[in-house]
Design a protein around this motif. Structure first.
Motif, PDB file in Angstrom:
ATOM      1  N   GLN A 105       0.839  -1.118   0.108  1.00 34.91           N
ATOM      2  CA  GLN A 105       0.107   0.055  -0.047  1.00 34.91           C
ATOM      3  C   GLN A 105       0.762   1.174   0.094  1.00 34.91           C
ATOM      4  OE1 GLN A 105      -2.883   0.129   3.032  1.00 34.91           O
ATOM      5  NE2 GLN A 105      -3.926   1.873   2.463  1.00 34.91           N
ATOM      6  N   ALA A 106       1.852   1.455   0.925  1.00 33.85           N
ATOM      7  CA  ALA A 106       2.879   2.287   0.879  1.00 33.85           C
ATOM      8  C   ALA A 106       3.557   2.527  -0.542  1.00 33.85           C
ATOM      9  CB  ALA A 106       3.877   2.189   1.973  1.00 33.85           C
ATOM     10  N   LYS A 107       3.781   1.657  -1.267  1.00 34.30           N
ATOM     11  CA  LYS A 107       4.261   1.850  -2.607  1.00 34.30           C
ATOM     12  C   LYS A 107       3.505   2.239  -3.661  1.00 34.30           C
ATOM     13  CE  LYS A 107       8.224  -1.567  -2.202  1.00 34.30           C
ATOM     14  NZ  LYS A 107       8.948  -2.909  -2.867  1.00 34.30           N
ATOM     15  N   GLN A 108       2.265   1.782  -3.387  1.00 30.44           N
ATOM     16  CA  GLN A 108       1.001   2.255  -4.280  1.00 30.44           C
ATOM     17  C   GLN A 108       0.911   3.671  -4.089  1.00 30.44           C
ATOM     18  OE1 GLN A 108      -2.524   0.177  -3.757  1.00 30.44           O
ATOM     19  NE2 GLN A 108      -3.374   0.897  -5.577  1.00 30.44           N
ATOM     20  N   LEU A 113       1.512   9.081  -6.363  1.00 28.51           N
ATOM     21  CA  LEU A 113       1.939  10.160  -6.197  1.00 28.51           C
ATOM     22  C   LEU A 113       2.934  10.852  -7.534  1.00 28.51           C
ATOM     23  CD1 LEU A 113       2.370  12.935  -4.605  1.00 28.51           C
ATOM     24  CD2 LEU A 113       4.119  11.751  -3.117  1.00 28.51           C
ATOM     25  N   ILE A 114       3.807   9.916  -7.759  1.00 34.74           N
ATOM     26  CA  ILE A 114       4.809  10.051  -8.573  1.00 34.74           C
ATOM     27  C   ILE A 114       4.033  10.233 -10.102  1.00 34.74           C
ATOM     28  CG2 ILE A 114       6.615   8.896 -10.159  1.00 34.74           C
ATOM     29  CD1 ILE A 114       7.693   9.891  -7.591  1.00 34.74           C
ATOM     30  N   ASN A 115       3.088   9.335 -10.199  1.00 28.40           N
ATOM     31  CA  ASN A 115       2.177   9.431 -11.778  1.00 28.40           C
ATOM     32  C   ASN A 115       1.588  10.778 -11.849  1.00 28.40           C
ATOM     33  OD1 ASN A 115       3.059   6.804 -12.283  1.00 28.40           O
ATOM     34  ND2 ASN A 115       1.133   5.997 -11.756  1.00 28.40           N
ATOM     35  N   SER A 116       1.046  11.157 -10.468  1.00 30.58           N
ATOM     36  CA  SER A 116       0.307  12.774 -10.661  1.00 30.58           C
ATOM     37  C   SER A 116       1.360  13.775 -10.735  1.00 30.58           C
ATOM     38  CB  SER A 116      -0.359  13.029  -9.234  1.00 30.58           C
ATOM     39  OG  SER A 116       0.615  13.085  -8.090  1.00 30.58           O
ATOM     40  N   LEU A 117       2.619  13.804 -10.330  1.00 30.62           N
ATOM     41  CA  LEU A 117       3.562  14.798 -10.765  1.00 30.62           C
ATOM     42  C   LEU A 117       4.400  14.575 -11.917  1.00 30.62           C
ATOM     43  CD1 LEU A 117       5.102  14.823  -6.834  1.00 30.62           C
ATOM     44  CD2 LEU A 117       3.430  16.176  -7.875  1.00 30.62           C
ATOM     45  N   THR A 118       4.270  13.336 -12.486  1.00 30.75           N
ATOM     46  CA  THR A 118       5.246  13.239 -13.737  1.00 30.75           C
ATOM     47  C   THR A 118       4.976  14.226 -14.711  1.00 30.75           C
ATOM     48  OG1 THR A 118       5.623  10.932 -13.277  1.00 30.75           O
ATOM     49  CG2 THR A 118       5.762  11.550 -15.572  1.00 30.75           C
ATOM     50  N   PRO A 119       3.660  14.515 -15.143  1.00 30.64           N
ATOM     51  CA  PRO A 119       3.416  15.581 -16.168  1.00 30.64           C
ATOM     52  C   PRO A 119       4.318  16.921 -16.007  1.00 30.64           C
ATOM     53  CG  PRO A 119       1.556  14.426 -15.757  1.00 30.64           C
ATOM     54  CD  PRO A 119       2.292  14.055 -14.654  1.00 30.64           C
ATOM     55  N   LYS A 120       4.444  17.580 -14.959  1.00 25.87           N
ATOM     56  CA  LYS A 120       4.826  18.581 -14.578  1.00 25.87           C
ATOM     57  C   LYS A 120       6.361  18.523 -14.837  1.00 25.87           C
ATOM     58  CE  LYS A 120       1.561  20.813 -11.468  1.00 25.87           C
ATOM     59  NZ  LYS A 120       1.578  21.821 -10.429  1.00 25.87           N
ATOM     60  N   GLY A 121       6.784  17.381 -14.257  1.00 25.08           N
ATOM     61  CA  GLY A 121       8.279  16.913 -14.331  1.00 25.08           C
ATOM     62  C   GLY A 121       8.766  17.037 -15.784  1.00 25.08           C
ATOM     63  N   GLU A 122       7.862  16.218 -16.514  1.00 24.10           N
ATOM     64  CA  GLU A 122       8.154  15.987 -18.051  1.00 24.10           C
ATOM     65  C   GLU A 122       8.289  17.483 -18.707  1.00 24.10           C
ATOM     66  OE1 GLU A 122       5.382  13.112 -19.216  1.00 24.10           O
ATOM     67  OE2 GLU A 122       6.524  11.577 -18.652  1.00 24.10           O
ATOM     68  N   VAL A 123       7.318  18.125 -18.548  1.00 21.63           N
ATOM     69  CA  VAL A 123       7.454  19.509 -19.139  1.00 21.63           C
ATOM     70  C   VAL A 123       8.678  20.404 -18.962  1.00 21.63           C
ATOM     71  CG1 VAL A 123       6.171  21.916 -19.049  1.00 21.63           C
ATOM     72  CG2 VAL A 123       4.956  19.675 -19.298  1.00 21.63           C
ATOM     73  N   ALA A 124       8.887  20.295 -17.525  1.00 15.28           N
ATOM     74  CA  ALA A 124      10.081  21.120 -17.138  1.00 15.28           C
ATOM     75  C   ALA A 124      11.435  20.501 -17.714  1.00 15.28           C
ATOM     76  CB  ALA A 124      10.177  20.850 -15.448  1.00 15.28           C
ATOM     77  N   LEU A 125      11.414  19.043 -17.706  1.00 16.06           N
ATOM     78  CA  LEU A 125      12.755  18.322 -18.287  1.00 16.06           C
ATOM     79  C   LEU A 125      12.889  18.438 -19.729  1.00 16.06           C
ATOM     80  CD1 LEU A 125      15.108  16.552 -17.746  1.00 16.06           C
ATOM     81  CD2 LEU A 125      13.489  14.748 -18.261  1.00 16.06           C
ATOM     82  N   LYS A 126      11.605  18.551 -20.418  1.00 15.98           N
ATOM     83  CA  LYS A 126      11.838  18.861 -21.935  1.00 15.98           C
ATOM     84  C   LYS A 126      12.106  20.238 -22.217  1.00 15.98           C
ATOM     85  CE  LYS A 126       8.040  15.480 -23.313  1.00 15.98           C
ATOM     86  NZ  LYS A 126       6.839  15.357 -23.800  1.00 15.98           N
ATOM     87  N   GLU A 127      12.218  21.142 -21.365  1.00 11.33           N
ATOM     88  CA  GLU A 127      12.595  22.597 -21.519  1.00 11.33           C
ATOM     89  C   GLU A 127      13.929  22.657 -21.402  1.00 11.33           C
ATOM     90  OE1 GLU A 127      10.127  24.935 -18.871  1.00 11.33           O
ATOM     91  OE2 GLU A 127       8.428  24.850 -20.037  1.00 11.33           O
ATOM     92  N   ILE A 128      14.458  22.156 -20.177  1.00 11.31           N
ATOM     93  CA  ILE A 128      15.811  22.152 -19.840  1.00 11.31           C
ATOM     94  C   ILE A 128      16.674  21.373 -21.098  1.00 11.31           C
ATOM     95  CG2 ILE A 128      17.632  20.927 -18.697  1.00 11.31           C
ATOM     96  CD1 ILE A 128      15.403  21.287 -16.155  1.00 11.31           C
ATOM     97  N   ILE A 129      15.990  20.144 -21.552  1.00 13.33           N
ATOM     98  CA  ILE A 129      16.695  19.492 -22.683  1.00 13.33           C
ATOM     99  C   ILE A 129      16.842  20.287 -23.837  1.00 13.33           C
ATOM    100  CG2 ILE A 129      16.188  17.736 -24.387  1.00 13.33           C
ATOM    101  CD1 ILE A 129      14.979  15.928 -22.272  1.00 13.33           C
ATOM    102  N   LYS A 130      15.922  21.112 -24.212  1.00  7.83           N
ATOM    103  CA  LYS A 130      15.786  22.273 -25.355  1.00  7.83           C
ATOM    104  C   LYS A 130      16.784  23.241 -25.114  1.00  7.83           C
ATOM    105  CE  LYS A 130      12.556  24.569 -28.216  1.00  7.83           C
ATOM    106  NZ  LYS A 130      11.189  25.265 -28.325  1.00  7.83           N
TER     107      LYS A 130
END
Length: 164
Positions: A105-108, A113-130
């Motif tokens: 349950q703790a891992k879930q 939580l990670i899944n809910s935050l991933t879109p924001k992180g991906e946007v930020a990471l793509k900007e850094i990559i660019k």
């Protein structure tokens, strides 16, 4: 002839070598250490703490049960001793199952939580990559060695915090 062939191979290798911009990142850590990650983790941390407290209570009761059984084993009849050992083994199994369930349950909770935050992180990471014109970004956990200046985790945390 050997020298000419060697020179030709050397030129081909030099021409194929291409400087790549490489970075490493701990994406999960960046998400969890960002302001939004810290805020989102408050409730799951409370739930995990409550589960941990319940498990410790159950383990304490199990330990007391074991101590009582050890203390009483010489004074109990063989049938009563057998019954109490069976009860103890069943309780021990229940506590073990409870611990495993709580761990799942703790891992879930963490994965949700990670899944809910991933879109924001991906946007930020793509900007850094660019911006940095990166050719390759590797997960820091799988990299054996990387210079400190290739790690963009802190930069990613800052970018997520800015909300860019």
């Amino acid at each position: 002839m050997k020298n000419l062939l060697g020179a030709l191979v050397g030129l081909l290798l030099i021409g194929s070598v291409h400087a790549s911009e490489v970075a490493v990142v701990d994406f999960r850590a960046a998400l969890m250490q960002s302001n939004v990650g810290q805020k989102a983790a408050v409730e799951p941390k409370k739930q995990v703490a409550a589960m941990d407290a319940r498990l410790k209570k159950e383990q304490g009761e199990l330990k007391q049960m074991a101590n009582d059984l050890k203390r009483d084993e010489l004074t109990l009849s063989p049938e009563d001793l057998k019954k109490r050992r069976i009860a103890f083994a069943q309780r021990e199994g229940q506590v073990r199952n409870m611990a495993a369930g709580m761990q799942r349950q703790a891992k879930q909770l963490e994965q949700t939580l990670i899944n809910s935050l991933t879109p924001k992180g991906e946007v930020a990471l793509k900007e850094i990559i660019k911006e940095r014109k990166l050719d390759l970004v590797l997960n820091r956990e799988t990299v054996v060695y990387a210079k400190a200046d290739t790690d963009i985790t802190k930069e990613l945390i800052d970018r997520i915090n800015k909300g860019k």
